[in-house]
Design an enzyme around this catalytic site. Structure first.
Site, PDB file in Angstrom:
ATOM      1  N   ASP A  10      17.936  20.383  42.838  1.00 39.70           N
ATOM      2  CA  ASP A  10      18.012  21.797  42.520  1.00 39.70           C
ATOM      3  C   ASP A  10      16.615  22.155  41.981  1.00 39.70           C
ATOM      4  O   ASP A  10      15.891  21.280  41.513  1.00 39.70           O
ATOM      5  CB  ASP A  10      19.097  22.014  41.465  1.00 39.70           C
ATOM      6  CG  ASP A  10      19.078  23.413  40.904  1.00 39.70           C
ATOM      7  OD1 ASP A  10      19.117  24.366  41.699  1.00 39.70           O
ATOM      8  OD2 ASP A  10      18.987  23.563  39.664  1.00 39.70           O
ATOM      9  N   ASP A  12      15.521  25.442  39.962  1.00 45.76           N
ATOM     10  CA  ASP A  12      15.493  26.067  38.631  1.00 45.76           C
ATOM     11  C   ASP A  12      16.218  25.199  37.606  1.00 45.76           C
ATOM     12  O   ASP A  12      17.409  24.954  37.748  1.00 45.76           O
ATOM     13  CB  ASP A  12      16.181  27.443  38.675  1.00 45.76           C
ATOM     14  CG  ASP A  12      15.444  28.434  39.568  1.00 45.76           C
ATOM     15  OD1 ASP A  12      14.233  28.567  39.412  1.00 45.76           O
ATOM     16  OD2 ASP A  12      16.103  29.074  40.416  1.00 45.76           O
TER      17      ASP A  12
END
Ligand code: BG6
Ligand code: MG
Length: 216
Positions: A10, A12
């Site tokens: 991922d 962020d």
């Protein structure tokens, strides 16, 4: 247990610290509209798409907004956000991320990004990682955002790997759920370090025990 041949990150909250930029941009928009919004509500937006994030914020609005108004609000938040991420640099890369990417490359493990964010290309450029990953799957290429597994399944497909050979690294509970729904193992970091469903957990990438993860 199938060997881990690819790791899907991922973006962020895992690779880069953009949380505060998201918070400040939503806060500015919410303040302008007179809608109550704070860091506790902000936690619920982790991993969730832009429009779904807006829907969560609007739970506290005392008027109904039309679809056009909602689209305009999301676009306004995004313009504030894009302004803020314009000053992101390599210094915003989270602890352990660069070492982990280098270690995986050295081991011959494929690496990908799996992010709900439609700003993924801008962010990767800002932090000088635009050419680092073998594949990038982001919010621009999917219809259903986390907890739907679509973004991770796309990343695995782009890496040419079955989901069972992939490990996802996530900081959002929605992302942990998405990875498991896609048939992948998941390392929960940051907020997801407390997620009991994560296959592995660590405070951040610096603290993760990859030796153990790869031997299991
Ligand atoms: C995720 C963030 O990575 O991307 C969410 O955790 C955000 O908070 C989502 O809402 C969508 O981002 P963007 O950049 O497309 O508005
Ligand atoms: Mg995240």
């Amino acid at each position: 247990m199938k060997p881990i041949l690819g790791v899907i990150f991922d973006l962020d909250g895992v690779i880069v610290s953009t949380d505060n930029c998201h918070y400040l941009a939503w806060k500015r928009m919410a303040d302008e509209e007179g809608i109550a919004f704070d860091r506790t509500i902000n936690e619920r937006l982790r991993g969730v798409s832009r429009m779904e994030s807006l829907a969560i914020i609007l739970e506290r609005a005392d008027k109904q907004y039309t679809d056009e108004e909602k689209a305009a609000m999301a676009a306004r938040k995004n313009s504030y956000y894009v302004e803020l991420i314009g000053s992101l640099t390599k210094n915003d890369i989270l602890p352990g991320a660069l070492c982990t990417l280098a270690m995986l490359k050295e081991k011959g493990i494929k690496i990908a990004v799996g992010s709900s964010s439609r700003n993924t290309p801008i962010i990767l450029k800002q932090i000088d990682l635009a050419d680092t990953f073998d594949a990038v799957a982001d919010g621009n290429a999917i219809r259903n955002s986390k907890p739907d597994p679509e973004v991770f399944l796309l990343a695995a497909k782009l890496l040419n790997l079955p989901p069972e050979n992939c490990l996802v690294v996530e900081d959002a509970d929605a992302g942990v759920q998405a990875a498991l729904a896609g048939g992948m193992r998941v390392l929960g970091v940051g907020s997801a370090a407390a997620n009991p469903n994560a296959t592995f957990t660590a405070a951040n990438l610096e603290k993760a025990n990859f030796e153990m993860i790869f031997n299991l």
